[in-house]
Motif scaffolding. Structure first.
Motif, PDB file in Angstrom:
ATOM      1  N   TRP A   3       0.838  -1.196   0.000  1.00 33.31           N
ATOM      2  CA  TRP A   3       0.000   0.000   0.000  1.00 33.31           C
ATOM      3  C   TRP A   3       0.877   1.252   0.000  1.00 33.31           C
ATOM      4  CZ3 TRP A   3      -4.276  -0.912   4.325  1.00 33.31           C
ATOM      5  CH2 TRP A   3      -5.014  -2.051   3.991  1.00 33.31           C
ATOM      6  N   PHE A  14       0.445   1.815  -6.587  1.00 31.06           N
ATOM      7  CA  PHE A  14       0.215   0.630  -7.442  1.00 31.06           C
ATOM      8  C   PHE A  14      -1.260   0.492  -7.831  1.00 31.06           C
ATOM      9  CE2 PHE A  14       4.109  -1.256  -5.245  1.00 31.06           C
ATOM     10  CZ  PHE A  14       4.934  -1.028  -6.333  1.00 31.06           C
ATOM     11  N   ALA A  15      -2.175   0.792  -6.907  1.00 30.21           N
ATOM     12  CA  ALA A  15      -3.603   0.638  -7.231  1.00 30.21           C
ATOM     13  C   ALA A  15      -3.990   1.597  -8.348  1.00 30.21           C
ATOM     14  CB  ALA A  15      -4.468   0.873  -5.995  1.00 30.21           C
ATOM     15  N   SER A  67      -9.776   4.301  -1.550  1.00 26.39           N
ATOM     16  CA  SER A  67     -10.278   3.705  -2.783  1.00 26.39           C
ATOM     17  C   SER A  67     -10.952   4.761  -3.662  1.00 26.39           C
ATOM     18  CB  SER A  67     -11.255   2.574  -2.452  1.00 26.39           C
ATOM     19  OG  SER A  67     -11.661   1.946  -3.638  1.00 26.39           O
TER      20      SER A  67
END
Ligand SMILES: CC(C)(COP(=O)(O)OP(=O)(O)OC[C@H]1O[C@@H](n2cnc3c(N)ncnc32)[C@H](O)[C@@H]1OP(=O)(O)O)[C@@H](O)C(=O)NCCC(=O)NCCS
Length: 184
Positions: free
Chosen positions: A111, A115-116, A146
């Motif tokens: 995290w 990367f997300a 998110s």
């Protein structure tokens, strides 16, 4: 096995600046289980129950392979070199032709490195290249990280849907979600 760094990527393998994205195979089950699927923290705000045994992950991989065979897309595992870091995907909405849905989960150790967002942007581009008309996603209404990933990936906030989805790792109640979408 995360794919290789040399030569042309095999069909179905996507590359971003740092990641290799590809469909799961049965040999991935143990790493998926250990990296994120069995972790209470990583799965807390996911729409599926945390895996309590690796056989659940093996079942998931076989469902995912079936999804790929049926629709030509599905879960994309994310690799950094040979290391599994998480998962994203492009899932065909069978009720609405031309629409696909995305989402993501990373192992906790990965995290906070972008990367997300990198993977989500790749899913948007992949949907566009496939000729999909619209990409959508949702997250728990309190899931600021998110929501930020979706916004940074170009998806547009559509509104909050009250009491819309059960997050099974939180409890049996329906929860509010933030809905995002982007026309391609
Ligand atoms: C949510 C998750 C995917 C984010 O992955 P990541 O690779 O750390 O995300 P990124 O680094 O690409 O971007 C995260 C953004 O959210 C921000 N963010 C992170 N935690 C935050 C918080 N608690 N409050 C506000 N913003 C936050 C980051 O600062 C970053 O935005 P910035 O670049 O503008 O600073 C990761 O934490 C995860 O896998 N969580 C568990 C699974 C999950 O909940 N998946 C989503 C289900 S909808």
């Amino acid at each position: 096995m995360g794919g290789t760094d040399q030569g042309v990527a095999p069909a179905g393998v996507l590359r971003t600046a740092r990641l290799v994205l590809r469909a799961p195979v049965p040999e991935d089950a143990a790493a998926i289980y250990a990296t994120y699927a069995s972790d209470p923290e990583a799965t807390r705000l996911m729409g599926w129950p945390r895996h309590e045994q690796v056989s659940t992950t093996e079942w998931f991989v076989s469902m995912s392979m079936h999804e790929w065979k049926t629709y030509g897309t599905g879960t994309h595992l994310m690799f950094l070199g040979d290391t599994l870091v998480g998962s994203t995907g492009l899932h065909v909405d069978t009720k609405t032709p031309g629409e696909v849905a995305t989402g993501y989960i990373l192992g906790r150790a990965f995290w906070g490195h972008g990367f997300a967002t990198e993977a989500c942007r790749a899913m948007v581009e992949h949907a566009r290249a496939r000729g999909d008309r619209r990409i959508g996603a949702y997250c728990h209404a309190d899931h600021t990280a998110s929501a930020r990933v979706l916004e940074k990936s170009g998806l547009v906030f559509q509104g909050v849907r009250p009491r819309y989805v059960v997050f099974p790792n939180l409890g049996p109640e329906l929860a509010d979600v933030r809905v995002y979408a982007l026309g391609l």
